[in-house]
Scaffold this motif. Structure first.
Motif, PDB file in Angstrom:
ATOM      1  N   MET A   1       0.946  -1.214   0.027  1.00 47.14           N
ATOM      2  CA  MET A   1       0.027   0.040   0.120  1.00 47.14           C
ATOM      3  C   MET A   1       0.953   1.189  -0.005  1.00 47.14           C
ATOM      4  SD  MET A   1      -3.393   0.865   2.383  1.00 47.14           S
ATOM      5  CE  MET A   1      -2.476   0.209   3.888  1.00 47.14           C
ATOM      6  N   LEU A   2       0.921   2.113  -1.085  1.00 48.58           N
ATOM      7  CA  LEU A   2       1.647   3.226  -1.247  1.00 48.58           C
ATOM      8  C   LEU A   2       0.964   4.413  -0.300  1.00 48.58           C
ATOM      9  CD1 LEU A   2       4.186   4.143  -2.933  1.00 48.58           C
ATOM     10  CD2 LEU A   2       2.687   5.144  -4.424  1.00 48.58           C
ATOM     11  N   LEU A   3       1.705   4.926   0.759  1.00 46.71           N
ATOM     12  CA  LEU A   3       1.163   5.994   1.620  1.00 46.71           C
ATOM     13  C   LEU A   3       2.211   7.169   1.599  1.00 46.71           C
ATOM     14  CD1 LEU A   3      -0.228   3.987   4.537  1.00 46.71           C
ATOM     15  CD2 LEU A   3      -1.461   4.908   2.404  1.00 46.71           C
ATOM     16  N   SER A   4       1.890   8.454   2.127  1.00 47.74           N
ATOM     17  CA  SER A   4       2.683   9.273   2.481  1.00 47.74           C
ATOM     18  C   SER A   4       3.319   9.231   3.591  1.00 47.74           C
ATOM     19  CB  SER A   4       1.991  10.880   2.135  1.00 47.74           C
ATOM     20  OG  SER A   4       1.045  10.946   3.350  1.00 47.74           O
ATOM     21  N   GLY A   5       4.097   9.751   4.149  1.00 46.32           N
ATOM     22  CA  GLY A   5       5.040   9.762   5.103  1.00 46.32           C
ATOM     23  C   GLY A   5       3.942  10.322   6.383  1.00 46.32           C
ATOM     24  N   SER A   6       3.169  11.386   6.280  1.00 49.97           N
ATOM     25  CA  SER A   6       2.030  11.553   7.248  1.00 49.97           C
ATOM     26  C   SER A   6       1.049  10.458   7.330  1.00 49.97           C
ATOM     27  CB  SER A   6       1.388  12.691   6.700  1.00 49.97           C
ATOM     28  OG  SER A   6       2.414  13.922   6.657  1.00 49.97           O
ATOM     29  N   GLN A   7       0.600   9.816   6.253  1.00 51.28           N
ATOM     30  CA  GLN A   7      -0.190   8.752   6.634  1.00 51.28           C
ATOM     31  C   GLN A   7       0.349   7.697   7.188  1.00 51.28           C
ATOM     32  OE1 GLN A   7      -0.936   8.455   1.981  1.00 51.28           O
ATOM     33  NE2 GLN A   7      -2.990   9.082   2.444  1.00 51.28           N
ATOM     34  N   ILE A   8       1.715   7.371   6.775  1.00 48.77           N
ATOM     35  CA  ILE A   8       2.641   6.357   7.575  1.00 48.77           C
ATOM     36  C   ILE A   8       2.410   6.365   9.016  1.00 48.77           C
ATOM     37  CG2 ILE A   8       4.494   5.038   7.954  1.00 48.77           C
ATOM     38  CD1 ILE A   8       4.850   5.251   4.784  1.00 48.77           C
ATOM     39  N   LEU A   9       2.870   7.802   9.399  1.00 48.97           N
ATOM     40  CA  LEU A   9       2.688   8.024  10.929  1.00 48.97           C
ATOM     41  C   LEU A   9       1.448   7.936  11.522  1.00 48.97           C
ATOM     42  CD1 LEU A   9       3.897   9.345  13.462  1.00 48.97           C
ATOM     43  CD2 LEU A   9       3.588  11.616  12.377  1.00 48.97           C
ATOM     44  N   ILE A  10       0.259   8.088  11.024  1.00 50.97           N
ATOM     45  CA  ILE A  10      -0.926   8.022  11.570  1.00 50.97           C
ATOM     46  C   ILE A  10      -1.312   6.430  11.588  1.00 50.97           C
ATOM     47  CG2 ILE A  10      -3.378   8.455  11.285  1.00 50.97           C
ATOM     48  CD1 ILE A  10      -1.871  11.028  12.085  1.00 50.97           C
ATOM     49  N   GLU A  11      -1.111   5.757  10.530  1.00 54.19           N
ATOM     50  CA  GLU A  11      -1.094   4.267  10.650  1.00 54.19           C
ATOM     51  C   GLU A  11      -0.509   3.639  11.745  1.00 54.19           C
ATOM     52  OE1 GLU A  11      -3.739   2.743   9.203  1.00 54.19           O
ATOM     53  OE2 GLU A  11      -4.368   4.620   8.289  1.00 54.19           O
ATOM     54  N   CYS A  12       0.986   4.102  12.048  1.00 56.93           N
ATOM     55  CA  CYS A  12       1.723   3.523  12.853  1.00 56.93           C
ATOM     56  C   CYS A  12       1.349   3.725  14.412  1.00 56.93           C
ATOM     57  CB  CYS A  12       3.172   4.071  12.833  1.00 56.93           C
ATOM     58  SG  CYS A  12       3.958   3.300  11.355  1.00 56.93           S
ATOM     59  N   LEU A  13       0.707   5.212  14.557  1.00 52.53           N
ATOM     60  CA  LEU A  13      -0.045   5.323  15.694  1.00 52.53           C
ATOM     61  C   LEU A  13      -1.316   4.756  16.192  1.00 52.53           C
ATOM     62  CD1 LEU A  13       0.404   9.250  15.704  1.00 52.53           C
ATOM     63  CD2 LEU A  13       1.805   7.827  16.926  1.00 52.53           C
ATOM     64  N   LYS A  14      -1.883   4.286  15.067  1.00 50.76           N
ATOM     65  CA  LYS A  14      -3.170   3.423  15.287  1.00 50.76           C
ATOM     66  C   LYS A  14      -2.690   2.106  15.697  1.00 50.76           C
ATOM     67  CE  LYS A  14      -6.362   3.973  11.996  1.00 50.76           C
ATOM     68  NZ  LYS A  14      -6.668   4.267  10.343  1.00 50.76           N
ATOM     69  N   GLU A  15      -1.555   1.771  15.053  1.00 46.57           N
ATOM     70  CA  GLU A  15      -1.056   0.209  15.096  1.00 46.57           C
ATOM     71  C   GLU A  15      -0.736   0.132  16.746  1.00 46.57           C
ATOM     72  OE1 GLU A  15       1.893  -0.577  11.531  1.00 46.57           O
ATOM     73  OE2 GLU A  15       2.721  -0.526  13.463  1.00 46.57           O
ATOM     74  N   GLN A  16      -0.136   1.181  17.271  1.00 51.92           N
ATOM     75  CA  GLN A  16       0.178   1.396  18.753  1.00 51.92           C
ATOM     76  C   GLN A  16      -0.942   1.565  19.805  1.00 51.92           C
ATOM     77  OE1 GLN A  16       3.224   0.583  19.868  1.00 51.92           O
ATOM     78  NE2 GLN A  16       3.973   0.398  17.645  1.00 51.92           N
ATOM     79  N   GLY A  17      -1.967   1.537  19.112  1.00 48.94           N
ATOM     80  CA  GLY A  17      -3.394   2.055  19.812  1.00 48.94           C
ATOM     81  C   GLY A  17      -3.753   3.485  20.542  1.00 48.94           C
ATOM     82  N   VAL A  18      -2.965   4.310  19.644  1.00 49.26           N
ATOM     83  CA  VAL A  18      -2.923   5.678  20.183  1.00 49.26           C
ATOM     84  C   VAL A  18      -4.305   6.126  20.042  1.00 49.26           C
ATOM     85  CG1 VAL A  18      -1.983   7.983  19.899  1.00 49.26           C
ATOM     86  CG2 VAL A  18      -0.413   6.046  19.794  1.00 49.26           C
ATOM     87  N   ASP A  19      -5.052   6.880  21.197  1.00 48.69           N
ATOM     88  CA  ASP A  19      -6.447   7.429  20.683  1.00 48.69           C
ATOM     89  C   ASP A  19      -6.331   8.791  20.938  1.00 48.69           C
ATOM     90  OD1 ASP A  19      -6.200   7.473  23.672  1.00 48.69           O
ATOM     91  OD2 ASP A  19      -7.524   6.067  24.002  1.00 48.69           O
ATOM     92  N   THR A  20      -5.217   9.245  21.513  1.00 49.74           N
ATOM     93  CA  THR A  20      -5.277  10.892  21.971  1.00 49.74           C
ATOM     94  C   THR A  20      -3.807  11.465  21.553  1.00 49.74           C
ATOM     95  OG1 THR A  20      -6.901  10.286  23.727  1.00 49.74           O
ATOM     96  CG2 THR A  20      -5.860  12.750  23.519  1.00 49.74           C
ATOM     97  N   ILE A  21      -3.755  12.770  21.133  1.00 45.24           N
ATOM     98  CA  ILE A  21      -2.570  13.148  20.700  1.00 45.24           C
ATOM     99  C   ILE A  21      -2.718  14.746  21.495  1.00 45.24           C
ATOM    100  CG2 ILE A  21      -0.842  14.244  19.187  1.00 45.24           C
ATOM    101  CD1 ILE A  21      -1.324  12.022  17.168  1.00 45.24           C
ATOM    102  N   PHE A  22      -1.595  15.037  21.943  1.00 41.55           N
ATOM    103  CA  PHE A  22      -1.781  16.582  22.698  1.00 41.55           C
ATOM    104  C   PHE A  22      -0.794  17.316  21.875  1.00 41.55           C
ATOM    105  CE2 PHE A  22      -2.737  13.603  26.000  1.00 41.55           C
ATOM    106  CZ  PHE A  22      -4.016  14.015  26.361  1.00 41.55           C
ATOM    107  N   GLY A  23      -1.012  18.477  21.185  1.00 41.06           N
ATOM    108  CA  GLY A  23      -0.237  19.277  20.383  1.00 41.06           C
ATOM    109  C   GLY A  23      -0.625  20.398  19.799  1.00 41.06           C
ATOM    110  N   TYR A  24       0.275  20.958  18.909  1.00 42.71           N
ATOM    111  CA  TYR A  24       0.080  22.415  18.552  1.00 42.71           C
ATOM    112  C   TYR A  24       0.751  22.313  17.033  1.00 42.71           C
ATOM    113  CZ  TYR A  24      -0.764  27.369  19.381  1.00 42.71           C
ATOM    114  OH  TYR A  24      -1.301  28.480  19.376  1.00 42.71           O
TER     115      TYR A  24
END
Length: 559
Positions: free
Chosen positions: A1-24
Motif C-alpha cells: 500500500m503506497l502511503l505518504s509519510g504523514s499517512q504512515i505516521l498516523i497508521e503507525c500510531l493506530k497500530e500502537q493503539g494511540v487514541d489521543t494526541i496533545f499538540g500544536y
C-alpha cells in the motif's frame, strides 16, 4: 500500500493503539495535521502552549501506564516541549514526542525555525531519532514506542523532516511488539540472599518508590508487606503503590517526610527498597542515611544500584516479578514489638497544621474527605505539593501525579487535562500555588475549549511559598523576589477564559464550594486565600541527616 509519510505516521500510531494526541500545529507538521484531519478516531487536543501538550501527554501516561503522545512543529515548537520531556525523563514516564523539522536539504543551514531538537533532547530522552528517509519512518515510530515502554520507561523523541512527511513509500501494517517484563537479570543467588536477609531482620522497614507504581506491583507489594510484617514508607513517586490508609503505613520519607518514617528508617536493621532511587530529597545527608541498617535494593535499572547509596545487596529486575518470586520464597515473619514501637511514634508525632484559619492543608483534607480518596490528584511544585502528599491518602497507584525529579512548576494543570482525558470517569483535581499557577494557567482555556472538567485549586498566599520558607529559615528572612506584589485576580482571569470560578477565604466556605465544583462537571478554578507564612512541616534542613527532622514546635522550643 503506497502511503505518504504523514499517512504512515498516523497508521503507525493506530497500530500502537494511540487514541489521543496533545499538540500544536505549525509549518513543519502541516502535512501531519492535514492527515490527522482525516482521522477522527485519534482525538487531538490543541493545548494553549506546547509545554502544556508535553505535560498533558505525561499525565495521560502516568494515570494509565500507556504511552502518552505529543506533537509539535520545528524550532520554538519543539523546544517548548523540552521541559515536559525532561520532566518525563526524570520520573520514568513512557512518552513519545513527535516533532517536525525543516526539509532535509535545509538542515544545517540555519533555516527558518530550524533547530537540532534530537541533539538538544539527547540527554533527557531514552533515545532521540531524526528521520530523513521515508523508508525508515515506520520502523522508527514502532521502535520509539518499544523503547518508551521497555525496561525502565521514559520519553523518546522522533523528529521528522517535512519532506519525509510528503514523500511516499509502501506501508504494511505490523502488530505492536509485546513488551516483556525484565526478568532475565533476576538470579537465584540474589533471591536466596534477599530471603536470608529478610529472615534475619528483627526491625525491617520497607521503602517504596515509583518503580512499584510503574510495574503495577500493588497486589504483590501488599502481600510482601504482610509477609515481611514491616512498616512502610514511600517517596512522592511511590504514593498509592501501597495504600496510605494501611495500618503499616508511616508516611513519606525525606526532607518533608514524617518524623515517624525518618526516625524509623534511621532505627531499622533492614531497609528493603522497592523501586526507589535514593533521591537526595529522600536521603538527606547520604553519609548518615540508615547507618544501622543492612540495605536491600530491588530495582529494574542496574545503574541505580550503589549510585547514591551503597547497598548491601540488590535484586535487579522488574519489581512486580521480583516481589512475586520473593512472596513464594519467604516464610511469614512476625515483628509485633517493632511495629508497635513504630506506630507509637506515629500516634505521638502526627503531622499538624493551624486549625484556626483557612490553610492549604485544610482544603486538601476536605478534598480527600469529599472524594473518599477516589480522585486523581495532580500538583504543581512547592508547599502545596508537599501538603497534597501529606494530607490526601492515596489508596491506589496512578492517582497522584506530580513532578518529583525535575520539580517542574507549571506541570500539574497540563497533567490534569491529560489524566482527565484518559480517565473521564475519575474526578481530577490540580493542586497549585499561585506562583506555579501563573506558569501555565493558559491551559484553563484548553480545558474550557474541550469542556474537560478538571478542578483547579490554587493555594494563593501571594508569595513563592517554598522558596520563601527557605528564606525564612535559612536566609534571615531576606525575601528576595519571592513576594508576588501584583493585582492578578485569578477568579476574573478564569472567568475571562470561560471557566467557572470561586474564591474561598474561610474554612466555613470550603465544603460548599468544593461540593458545587464537583457537581458542575465543567472546568472550575477555586482561589483559596491562605497566609503567606504557612509552612510545610516537618522538615530536614539541607545537608542534615533525616533523623534531624524538626517541626515548628521543635523550632520554637529551641528559641
Amino acid at each position: 500500500m503506497l502511503l505518504s509519510g504523514s499517512q504512515i505516521l498516523i497508521e503507525c500510531l493506530k497500530e500502537q493503539g494511540v487514541d489521543t494526541i496533545f499538540g500544536y500545529p505549525g509549518g513543519s507538521v502541516l502535512n501531519i495535521y492535514d492527515e490527522l484531519y482525516q482521522h477522527p478516531e485519534i482525538r487531538h487536543i490543541l493545548t494553549s502552549h506546547e509545554q502544556g501538550a508535553s505535560h498533558a501527554a505525561d499525565g495521560y501516561a502516568r494515570s494509565t501506564g500507556r504511552v502518552g503522545v505529543c506533537l509539535a512543529t520545528s524550532g520554538p515548537g519543539a523546544t517548548n516541549l523540552v521541559t515536559g520531556i525532561a520532566t518525563a525523563y526524570m520520573d520514568s514516564v513512557p512518552m513519545v514526542a513527535i516533532t517536525g523539522n525543516v526539509p532535509t536539504p535545509l538542515l544545517g543551514k540555519d533555516s527558518f525555525q530550524e533547530v537540532d531538537i534530537a541533539g538538544i533532547t539527547m540527554p533527557i530522552t531514552k533515545h532521540s531519532f531524526i528521520v530523513k528517509d521515508i523508508e525508515k519512518l515506520a520502523d522508527t515510530i514502532r521502535r520509539a514506542f518499544e523503547i518508551a515502554q521497555e525496561g525502565r520507561p521514559g520519553p523518546v523523541l522522533v523528529d521528522i523532516t517535512k519532506d519525509v512527511t510528503a514523500a511516499k513509500t509502501d506501508y504494511e501494517r505490523t502488530a505492536p511488539k509485546l513488551i516483556s517484563r525484565v526478568t532475565n537479570t533476576i538470579t537465584e543467588h540474589d533471591i536466596e540472599t534477599a530471603v536470608k536477609m529478610i529472615g534475619k531482620a528483627k526491625k525491617p522497614m520497607i521503602f517504596v518508590g515509583g518503580g512499584a507504581v510503574i510495574s503495577n506491583a500493588e497486589q504483590e507489594l501488599r502481600e510482601f508487606v504482610e509477609k515481611v510484617d514491616a512498616p512502610v514508607t514511600d517517596t512522592l513517586m511511590g504514593k498509592g503503590a501501597f495504600s496510605g490508609d494501611s495500618e503499616y503505613y508511616t508516611g513519606m520519607l525525606g526532607m518533608h517526610g514524617t518524623k515517624t518514617a525518618n526516625l524509623s528508617v534511621t532505627e531499622c536493621d533492614l531497609l528493603i527498597v522497592v523501586g526507589a532511587r535514593f533521591s537526595d530529597r529522600v536521603t538527606g545527608n547520604a553519609s548518615k542515611f540508615a547507618k544501622k541498617a543492612k540495605i536491600l535494593q530491588i530495582d529494574i535499572d542496574r545503574a541505580e544500584i550503589n549510585k547514591n547509596i551503597v547497598v548491601d545487596h540488590c535484586v535487579v529486575g522488574d519489581v512486580k516479578a521480583v516481589l512475586d518470586i520473593l512472596n513464594r520464597k519467604i516464610e511469614k515473619q512476625y515483628h509485633k514489638e517493632w511495629i508497635e514501637h513504630v506506630m507509637a511514634k506515629k500516634d505521638a508525632m502526627p503531622v499538624k497544621y493551624p486549625k484556626d484559619r483557612l490553610t492549604g492543608q485544610f482544603v486538601i483534607e476536605k478534598i480527600y474527605e469529599l472524594t473518599g480518596g477516589d480522585a486523581i490528584i495532580t500538583t504543581e511544585v512547592g508547599q502545596h505539593q508537599m501538603w497534597a502528599s501529606q494530607f490526601y491518602k492515596y489508596k491506589k497507584p496512578r492517582t497522584f501525579l506530580t513532578s518529583g525529579g525535575l520539580g517542574t512548576m507549571g506541570y500539574g494543570l497540563g497533567a490534569s487535562i491529560g489524566a482527565k482525558v484518559a480517565n473521564p470517569d475519575k474526578m481530577v483535581f490540580n493542586i497549585a500555588g499561585d506562583g506555579c499557577f501563573r506558569m501555565n494557567m493558559n491551559e484553563i482555556a484548553t480545558a474550557v475549549r474541550y469542556q474537560i472538567p478538571i478542578i483547579q485549586v490554587v493555594c494563593n498566599n501571594g508569595v513563592l511559598g517554598m522558596v520563601r520558607q527557605w528564606q525564612t529559615l535559612f536566609y534571615g528572612k531576606r525575601y528576595s523576589h519571592t513576594v508576588l506584589e501584583d493585582k492578578v485576580d485569578f477568579v476574573k482571569l478564569a472567568e475571562a477564559m470561560g471557566a467557572k470560578a470561586y474564591r474561598i477565604t474561610t474554612m466555613e466556605e470550603t465544603e460548599a464550594v468544593l461540593k458545587e465544583a464537583m457537581a458542575l462537571n465543567e472546568p472550575v478554578v477555586i482561589d483559596c486565600m491562605i497566609h503567606c507564612d504557612d509552612k510545610v512541616w516537618p522538615m530536614v534542613a539541607p545537608g542534615a541527616a533525616i533523623e534531624e527532622v524538626f517541626s515548628e514546635e521543635d523550632l520554637e522550643s529551641k528559641k
